[in-house]
Enzyme design. Sequence first.
Site, short mmCIF file in Angstrom:
data_model
loop_
_atom_site.label_atom_id
_atom_site.label_comp_id
_atom_site.label_asym_id
_atom_site.label_seq_id
_atom_site.Cartn_x
_atom_site.Cartn_y
_atom_site.Cartn_z
N HIS A 63 -7.29 -5.63 -0.91
CA HIS A 63 -6.12 -4.81 -0.63
C HIS A 63 -5.15 -5.51 0.34
O HIS A 63 -3.95 -5.28 0.29
CB HIS A 63 -6.56 -3.46 -0.06
CG HIS A 63 -5.49 -2.42 -0.08
ND1 HIS A 63 -4.81 -2.07 -1.23
CD2 HIS A 63 -4.96 -1.64 0.90
CE1 HIS A 63 -3.92 -1.12 -0.96
NE2 HIS A 63 -3.98 -0.86 0.33
N ASP B 32 -9.26 -5.63 -5.15
CA ASP B 32 -8.50 -4.57 -4.47
C ASP B 32 -9.20 -3.22 -4.56
O ASP B 32 -10.13 -3.02 -5.37
CB ASP B 32 -7.11 -4.47 -5.12
CG ASP B 32 -6.03 -4.06 -4.14
OD1 ASP B 32 -6.27 -3.12 -3.37
OD2 ASP B 32 -4.96 -4.68 -4.15
N SER C 170 0.84 -1.19 0.00
CA SER C 170 0.00 0.00 0.00
C SER C 170 0.89 1.25 0.00
O SER C 170 1.71 1.41 -0.89
CB SER C 170 -0.96 -0.05 1.20
OG SER C 170 -1.96 0.93 1.11
#
Length: 367
Positions: free
Chosen positions: A341, A314, A172
């Site tokens: 995610h 995601d 991320s």
Amino acid sequence: MSSTIRNRMRSSLSAVLSVSFVALTSLALQACQRPDSAASATVVAASSNATSTYLDSSQRDDRLSGGVKIIKITTPKGEFKVWTKRVGNNPKIKLLLLHGGPGMTHEYFEVFDSYLPKAEVEYYYYDQLGSHFSDQPQDPSLIDLPRYVEEVEQVRKALGLDASNFYLLGHSWGGILAMEYALKYQQNLKGLIISNMVDSIPAYNDYAKKVLMPAMDQAVLKEAQALETAGKYEDPRYMELLIPHHYEKHVLRMPQASWPDPVNRSFKHVNPAIYVSMQGPSELGASGKLINWDRSADLSKITVPTLTIGGQHDTMDPAYMAAMASKVKRGRSLTCPNGSHMSMYDDSEHYFPGLVQFIQDVDSAKF
């Protein structure tokens, strides 16, 4: 010869024969068993040697702290300390983990404990400056992407990582940081892993606007956006809407009630000052300092072996993340079909075999 003497002789002979039979049987059994036992001992010894080497910290300077090392870093605003912890012992493969957020913690990476040790990957947890286990200075000027890059470089040096063994995984926000690090310091890397992150925040926002929001319950979306417009991000209703309609669909595809403990702890310990400053207060897209961040035209400058990981569900476009592998000089992509995610949790069956295979291929010069 008396019957008494005869009986005694019979008893003595019987005892001798009995002892001899037992001894011979024992010797025969030992002779039969010896080859298998020796082979088993050899296998066990080899296995134990590999395990003991991986677990051996006797020569490490962090052995008394269980792998924890507090590292002093220098910033434009003075010296601070950041927290790291080593797991395992492999001089050829050392993986540094960059957590997301920004402002989250290393804690949600603890799932790696279930997969990387058996692959004999030495890996490092690390809380970036401002995150839970590290110093948390109250200076907004330190919340700066180039400064974080220099922090990673100082951590690398302190841990003794170099191009012969240094793998960097950023998830991320950590993926942004990993890309930036590689663009400046890739000469120190052996391999790069960009996990669940695109190379452009405008592209991320575009996907949210054109794909995720239209697919959302429109009444829920309208109410959430009204709360955002009113600046009511702290209103409990905001997360009541987003947990089932966004988080459980695109962040971690499990009912929140069953989210693993490391995930809950990491969310509990997030530093909102860092998160809001960089990401922005909205959970439906980025609006902070990173809003214009875009390295899509620069990935071709990355020449080290690179793995991009995305989840089919995601918060970011899985096809875009897969295509990033073709932008770098030596890329491979992994799309986790059941993942979101946090694919390391909701699709660990694909995430970890793909990650380990990449590292092993690079290590053996097969990539």
